[in-house]
Design an enzyme around this catalytic site. Sequence first.
Site, short mmCIF file in Angstrom:
data_model
loop_
_atom_site.label_atom_id
_atom_site.label_comp_id
_atom_site.label_asym_id
_atom_site.label_seq_id
_atom_site.Cartn_x
_atom_site.Cartn_y
_atom_site.Cartn_z
N LYS A 181 3.33 6.93 4.23
CA LYS A 181 3.99 8.09 3.63
C LYS A 181 4.66 8.93 4.72
O LYS A 181 5.56 8.46 5.37
CB LYS A 181 2.97 8.86 2.79
CG LYS A 181 2.03 7.96 1.95
CD LYS A 181 2.74 7.21 0.84
CE LYS A 181 1.87 6.14 0.19
NZ LYS A 181 0.59 6.55 -0.33
N ASP B 178 -8.70 12.66 3.30
CA ASP B 178 -7.45 11.90 3.14
C ASP B 178 -6.32 12.91 3.37
O ASP B 178 -6.06 13.76 2.51
CB ASP B 178 -7.40 11.29 1.74
CG ASP B 178 -6.14 10.44 1.50
OD1 ASP B 178 -5.14 10.67 2.22
OD2 ASP B 178 -6.16 9.59 0.59
N TYR C 201 -6.50 9.99 -5.44
CA TYR C 201 -5.52 8.91 -5.48
C TYR C 201 -6.07 7.73 -6.29
O TYR C 201 -7.21 7.30 -6.06
CB TYR C 201 -5.20 8.49 -4.04
CG TYR C 201 -4.26 7.32 -3.94
CD1 TYR C 201 -2.93 7.44 -4.33
CD2 TYR C 201 -4.69 6.09 -3.45
CE1 TYR C 201 -2.07 6.36 -4.25
CE2 TYR C 201 -3.84 5.01 -3.36
CZ TYR C 201 -2.52 5.16 -3.76
OH TYR C 201 -1.68 4.09 -3.68
N ARG D 85 -6.49 -9.20 17.33
CA ARG D 85 -7.31 -8.51 16.32
C ARG D 85 -8.10 -7.39 16.99
O ARG D 85 -8.24 -6.30 16.48
CB ARG D 85 -8.25 -9.47 15.57
CG ARG D 85 -9.22 -8.73 14.66
CD ARG D 85 -9.92 -9.57 13.59
NE ARG D 85 -10.21 -10.93 13.99
CZ ARG D 85 -11.13 -11.29 14.89
NH1 ARG D 85 -11.90 -10.37 15.46
NH2 ARG D 85 -11.29 -12.54 15.22
C1 PLP Z 1 -0.63 5.88 -0.75
C2 PLP Z 1 -1.91 6.59 -0.64
C3 PLP Z 1 -3.09 5.92 -0.27
C4 PLP Z 1 -3.13 4.41 -0.05
O1 PLP Z 1 -2.38 4.02 1.04
P1 PLP Z 1 -1.64 2.59 1.16
O2 PLP Z 1 -0.97 2.68 2.47
O3 PLP Z 1 -0.71 2.49 -0.01
O4 PLP Z 1 -2.72 1.57 1.08
C5 PLP Z 1 -4.25 6.66 -0.14
N1 PLP Z 1 -4.26 7.99 -0.37
C6 PLP Z 1 -3.16 8.66 -0.74
C7 PLP Z 1 -3.25 10.13 -0.98
C8 PLP Z 1 -1.96 7.99 -0.89
O5 PLP Z 1 -0.87 8.67 -1.28
#
Ligand code: PLP
Length: 382
Positions: free
Chosen positions: A199, A174, A102, A50
Amino acid sequence: MNKKVAFNTKVIHGGQQPDKAYGAVMPPIYQTSTYAHSKPGMHQGYAYSRSGNPTRTALEDALASIESGTAAMVFGSGLAAIDAVMKLLKPGDVVLSTIDLYGGSYRLFKQVYEPFGIVFEFVDMTNPEKVEKAISTNTKLLWIETPTNPLLNIIDIEAMVTLAKRYDLLTAVDNTFASPYLQKPLELGVDIVMHSATKYLAGHSDVVLGALVVKEESLAKKLYFIQNASGAIAGPMDSFLTLRGIKTLAVRMQRHIENAKVIARFLQEHPKVEKVYWPGFASHPNHHIAKKQMIGFGAMLSLVLKNNTEKAAHQFLSNLKWFTLAESLGGVESLAGHPASMTHASIPQEMRVKIGVVDGLVRLSVGIEDQNDLIADLNQAL
Ligand SMILES: *Cc1c(COP(=O)(O)O)cnc(C)c1O
């Protein structure tokens, strides 16, 4: 690694060294929870997974390198990474964020953190004057998402940093939609970069993982403390897959961008399409900002059908062959989604329509397949 090293070298070598045990070029998947101590308190840098794991460290060092940061922390998902940022705050603190963010971030803010006394306010961040007006003495954090999801608005990161410095606020971006290939917020003065590595970073739709990258040491320490104390770490296998994905980030992004450019123009001309959202069009309201802070316009785009109904959108989506109907984005394969009933279903309908997430809106994540095949697919589906 030296800052002068090019990005497409950093994605392969950044923060990486051959493994100490046998010189393995890719870090082994250290699938272990614990590590032998030679004497009580004496170990080789890792005591419990962890707190730290060598495969995870390899990924964290790679991320710090490609985002021009000094430290990174990786989590079990993008939302777990955002959750860690929220834990820097205390009751009464105000987070100012963009309206069209998001859906999962919105849900975490409103349904998990607001009951704990943290306040969330939403403002059109493409307008810095509106953001400045919304700042109060309790405002602590600007949560920035650019390009926004699903409408591809572009927020001026430098303008937000200027405001944050004036009012002594933290800034977080983000950076999921852009990836560090397109934009590097830390170089523009942002404090925290967040990723859903699920992504573009991992890029193959085979892992869920989140990341934070920072430059400043005291902030890195606080976030590392939260990561270890709260425990939402990424596992070694997922860290390995993400690191492997990052190695091809630069080449994948080049093809993603080329394909998206051609597809955006094709859709723009199509008689059954009312509107295309893509920051690469000179007519896009924030095109000049995209040009200033990104090295390309990305491979996410949204379109509104002339027949602006849920039925028409669902028909179009079910006609598609190469574009898979799915949530998520940023993988090598093209995906299509219906934000109103999928990714953004947790945003109240009234607010959804207000920001432009109408029933006839379809979001595309353009993959790296042959562009003529993708265009033929869209054409037959329309
Ligand atoms: C998918 C996404 C998230 C969340 O991420 P996870 O890996 O699904 O928890 C946050 N911000 C954006 C812009 C996203 O496309």
